[in-house]
Structure formats: C-alpha cells, structure tokens
Design an enzyme around this catalytic site. Structure first.
Site, PDB file in Angstrom:
ATOM      1  N   LYS A  39      55.661 -16.169  26.834  1.00 29.53           N
ATOM      2  CA  LYS A  39      55.325 -17.297  25.957  1.00 29.53           C
ATOM      3  C   LYS A  39      54.805 -16.778  24.619  1.00 29.53           C
ATOM      4  CE  LYS A  39      50.922 -17.628  28.383  1.00 29.53           C
ATOM      5  NZ  LYS A  39      49.745 -17.972  27.649  1.00 29.53           N
ATOM      6  N   ARG A 137      41.910 -26.953  33.475  1.00 32.81           N
ATOM      7  CA  ARG A 137      42.831 -27.027  32.344  1.00 32.81           C
ATOM      8  C   ARG A 137      44.069 -27.705  32.906  1.00 32.81           C
ATOM      9  NH1 ARG A 137      44.721 -21.511  29.368  1.00 32.81           N
ATOM     10  NH2 ARG A 137      46.171 -21.574  31.110  1.00 32.81           N
ATOM     11  N   HIS A 169      45.743 -20.740  38.439  1.00 32.04           N
ATOM     12  CA  HIS A 169      45.428 -19.807  37.351  1.00 32.04           C
ATOM     13  C   HIS A 169      43.916 -19.619  37.274  1.00 32.04           C
ATOM     14  CE1 HIS A 169      46.426 -17.558  33.804  1.00 32.04           C
ATOM     15  NE2 HIS A 169      45.863 -18.398  32.955  1.00 32.04           N
ATOM     16  N   ARG A 225      51.566 -12.599  37.819  1.00 32.54           N
ATOM     17  CA  ARG A 225      52.010 -13.045  36.495  1.00 32.54           C
ATOM     18  C   ARG A 225      51.238 -12.320  35.392  1.00 32.54           C
ATOM     19  NH1 ARG A 225      50.327 -17.982  38.812  1.00 32.54           N
ATOM     20  NH2 ARG A 225      48.744 -18.033  37.172  1.00 32.54           N
ATOM     21  N   TYR A 268      37.916 -11.354  -3.362  1.00 30.14           N
ATOM     22  CA  TYR A 268      37.331 -12.691  -3.548  1.00 30.14           C
ATOM     23  C   TYR A 268      35.885 -12.757  -3.071  1.00 30.14           C
ATOM     24  CZ  TYR A 268      42.025 -14.700  -4.244  1.00 30.14           C
ATOM     25  OH  TYR A 268      43.273 -15.013  -4.705  1.00 30.14           O
ATOM     26  N   CYS A 315      42.422 -11.393   1.951  1.00 27.48           N
ATOM     27  CA  CYS A 315      43.097 -12.456   1.196  1.00 27.48           C
ATOM     28  C   CYS A 315      44.367 -12.872   1.951  1.00 27.48           C
ATOM     29  CB  CYS A 315      43.457 -11.952  -0.200  1.00 27.48           C
ATOM     30  SG  CYS A 315      42.071 -11.169  -1.040  1.00 27.48           S
ATOM     31  N   ASP A 317      47.492 -12.265   1.276  1.00 24.07           N
ATOM     32  CA  ASP A 317      48.570 -11.271   1.320  1.00 24.07           C
ATOM     33  C   ASP A 317      48.082  -9.837   1.271  1.00 24.07           C
ATOM     34  OD1 ASP A 317      50.421 -13.549   0.714  1.00 24.07           O
ATOM     35  OD2 ASP A 317      49.321 -13.451  -1.186  1.00 24.07           O
TER      36      ASP A 317
HETATM   37  C1  LIG Z   1      49.752 -19.825  33.978  1.00 22.01           C
HETATM   38  C2  LIG Z   1      49.617 -18.476  33.372  1.00 22.01           C
HETATM   39  N1  LIG Z   1      49.959 -17.401  34.088  1.00 22.01           N
HETATM   40  C3  LIG Z   1      49.854 -16.157  33.592  1.00 22.01           C
HETATM   41  C4  LIG Z   1      49.391 -15.929  32.306  1.00 22.01           C
HETATM   42  C5  LIG Z   1      49.254 -14.529  31.826  1.00 22.01           C
HETATM   43  O1  LIG Z   1      47.900 -14.244  31.599  1.00 22.01           O
HETATM   44  P1  LIG Z   1      47.436 -12.809  31.120  1.00 22.01           P
HETATM   45  O2  LIG Z   1      48.093 -12.585  29.794  1.00 22.01           O
HETATM   46  O3  LIG Z   1      45.963 -12.899  31.032  1.00 22.01           O
HETATM   47  O4  LIG Z   1      47.904 -11.850  32.138  1.00 22.01           O
HETATM   48  C6  LIG Z   1      49.028 -17.023  31.519  1.00 22.01           C
HETATM   49  C7  LIG Z   1      48.511 -16.810  30.189  1.00 22.01           C
HETATM   50  O5  LIG Z   1      47.700 -17.494  29.661  1.00 22.01           O
HETATM   51  C8  LIG Z   1      49.147 -18.342  32.066  1.00 22.01           C
HETATM   52  O6  LIG Z   1      48.806 -19.415  31.354  1.00 22.01           O
END
Ligand SMILES: Cc1ncc(COP(=O)(O)O)c(C=O)c1O
Length: 377
Positions: A39, A137, A169, A225, A268, A315, A317
């Site tokens: 993602k 969540r 999760h 994951r 700045y 800044c 850039d």
């Molecule tokens: C549902 C779920 N699984 C796995 C992950 C991977 O998490 P991480 O990058 O902490 O291993 C995420 C990341 O936010 C997630 O939302």
C-alpha cells in the site's frame, strides 16, 4: 558517483534488499507464508517494482489498503492472491471480484454488498473477515463478529463468497511487552473459535505485522503481513539486531556552496545563525519533495562524506547545511538517509530525530523525486 537521472535528487531503491529482507522474514515465519504489503506506493518505494521484489523474495500474497491499488497490481500482471482491506462506501467491489481480489471485511453490511458484487459478476468473491481485537480502527467489533460470521457462512453456503481469511491487526506490537498484545492475541483466538463453530474453514488466519513477525512467533498463524520490515526498517525503536537492510537511499547533488560572514541568519525566519564565517551548501530537496519541514535545524544529513545537521528552515524545494571550512568537490552529494553503510543516516535515525516513525520518513517522499531502481524486481 552515478549520474543523477532527471533532476538533482533521487530516491534509490535497492530491490535486492527488498527481496532479501522478505526471504529472511519468510525463513523466520515458516511454515507461515508471507504477505508483502505494498500500500501507499509500496511505502514510497514504488508499488509495482516493490511487489515484484517481494514476490521474488518469497512472498506468496500481497496486501493493499484500497481496491484501486490491488487493481493496479492486476493491471501490471500480478497474479498472486491480493487482499485489499479498506473498503469505503462506493468502493468498486464488482471490479475487485471480477479481478479476483480478496476483500477485507470490516463492517457487517459488506457481506451483502460483496454477495451482490458476486451475483453481478457471476464470480465467487473471496473474503477475509477482519476482527477488531482491540486496535479500535478497522475490523468487526466483538458485538458484530458472531452475526457477521453467520452471514458470511450463509453467503458461502449460497456459493456467493468464499471466506478465504480471518484476520486482525495489532495496536502496539512495536512496544514489546505492551499489555494490549496478549489481550489482542486472546481476543483473536476467541474470534477464530466463533468462526470455527459457525463452520468457516479459511485458507489463512493472519495477525502479525512486521513487529509481531519479528518478535511474537505465536502470532504467525498461517500467514504474516510484514510491511515496513520488508523495506528494511525495524519498526521497534532502539538497537536493531534484525539484519534487515534499508532499501531506500535519498540523496541529492549539492546545488551551490557560498561563504557567508559570522552572524548571518540562514533560510526563512533566520532560525539558524552562523557562529563564524562559514561555508553554506544548498541541497535542492524540501518539503515539496517530502523532507519534513520540522527537520528544520534537526534533520541529519551526510554532505561530502561528513555528518551534519540541516541549518535553518526546510523550504519547499531546498535546505541549507553549514559546512564550516570544509570544501566540497564538484560532484559532492548529500545523503539524507540510506542503509548506513557509508556512515549516512538511516530513516530510523530521521524518525528518532523528528519524533516520528520510519514509515513516515520513506512513505512521504513525493513523486517529484525520481525513484531509481537497483537490482531486478
Ligand atoms: C492490516 C495491516 N496489515 C499489515 C500491515 C503492515 O504493517 P507493518 O508495516 O507495521 O508491518 C499494515 C500496515 O499498516 C496493515 O494495516
């Protein structure tokens, strides 16, 4: 130093490191399989090259937040199981079912919606029910779980969906010993038992993110994951003995060097003042490129082979660095972060210096910075 491709700066991505990190995580998690998480443009590394590198390293599944990301993977020819787990109202469910994308279910209403998408496409939808075990969540609450499990079992019996996965999760897996960890593991076991009694027989049960994959063997179930760890960054702050290799190096040419007198306000707001006559280097990367503005007077950067700190305000850039009396060669470069091999800072160090997490440091690098890939993906 290799030439910068199309601008002064680049984010170099070591695809071999992504593959090797994944292979190391797969060895650790075995016999559980690995879902590579891609993602947010592969945590900023580039989703498609990252996906290929993850698969080359042994990932058998891929995970995305949104269906659109999963469809992009399919468009690039990725055929492995892909799970998308954030399905807002009006998410393109039918397109996902048609593309054989597994759908993470966090609300009871989605069972009917997905069954409708299955009818529309004439294909059985693949579904992962997500239990909220305490993150509060996404995910089905303990109140919603039994009813949604029963609805899913009915839709499965009707041939409309297949419950391929049950998952949850963690909230605090990156804080080893946090009391919520044990509570979430036990809540997940309870959720699995309810699903089992309802007759669900998923291919995979999955709970572990990177931190859990690294530290909590009992949470590996059938599939882990890991996201950030595949990109070489240990999410657990403090000493790092994981052997993971950071995949992204953010660097830039030095745009100019100038001498200024003592007592010169820099950038700045004049938030930095020279304490002597000194050399200043201009590094053409700023918050428009994803360098956090609160790295002002704080962000570590290696320039001309030496560690320094950003001088004054970041800044849009550019930012400045105080060189003292050091001289730079014409090809001098600035390295903001990398694997740390040549003494450059790492994204973990940036996160620590700025009070954030390494995820944010790599993910926020904007599309203006070209990604340049090393190694096959
Ligand atoms: C549902 C779920 N699984 C796995 C992950 C991977 O998490 P991480 O990058 O902490 O291993 C995420 C990341 O936010 C997630 O939302």
């Amino acid at each position: 130093m290799p030439a910068m491709p199309s601008s002064f700066a680049e984010a170099r991505v070591d695809l071999g490191a992504i593959s090797e990190n994944t292979a190391a995580l797969a060895r650790r998690a075995s016999p559980a399989a690995v879902m590579g998480v891609v993602k947010a443009d592969g945590y900023g590394h580039g989703m498609i090259p990252a996906a290929r590198a993850l698969l080359a390293g042994g990932a058998e599944w891929l995970g995305t937040a949104f269906i659109e990301e999963a469809l992009e993977l399919r468009g690039a020819g990725v055929t492995c199981p892909v799970v998308a787990w954030i399905l807002p109202p009006h998410a393109p469910l039918a397109r996902a079912v048609a593309a054989d994308i597994d759908l993470g279910v966090s609300t009871p209403a989605l069972i009917d919606d997905i069954a409708g998408a299955a009818r529309e496409t004439g294909r059985r939808a693949r579904v992962h029910l997500k239990a909220d075990t305490g993150l509060n969540r996404g995910g089905l609450t303990p109140d919603q779980w039994p009813g949604t499990v029963a609805a899913a079992a009915r839709a499965e019996a009707a041939g409309l969906i297949r419950v391929t996965g049950l998952f949850s999760h963690f909230a605090c897996a990156d804080e080893p010993g946090h009391p919520s960890i044990a509570a979430q593991i036990s809540a997940f076991h309870e959720a699995l038992e309810i699903a089992d009694k309802a007759g669900l027989d998923p291919e995979v049960r999955h709970l572990a993110n990177s931190a859990a994959t690294l530290t909590l063997p009992e949470t590996r179930f059938d599939l882990v994951r890991p996201g950030i760890a595949s990109y070489g960054l240990n999410p657990i702050p403090g000493p790092d003995d994981t052997g993971l290799r950071p995949a992204m190096t953010l660097r830039s040419a030095v745009a100019l060097v100038k001498r200024v007198p003592a007592d010169s306000g820099v950038s700045y707001g004049h938030r930095y003042t020279t304490d002597r006559a000194t050399g200043l280097a201009l590094i053409p990367l700023g918050y428009g490129d994803g360098v956090p503005r609160n790295a002002t007077n704080t962000g570590p950067v290696q320039v001309g082979g030496r560690r320094r700190t950003i001088a004054g305000t970041v800044c849009m850039d550019q930012f400045m660095v105080d060189l003292g009396d050091d001289t730079l060669g014409p090809d001098a470069e600035a390295v903001l972060f990398g694997p740390g091999d040549a003494g450059e800072p790492t994204a973990r160090e940036w996160a620590e210096a700025l009070g954030t997490i390494p995820y944010e440091i790599v993910t926020r690098i904007s599309p203006r910075v070209p990604r340049v890939y090393d190694g096959a993906g």
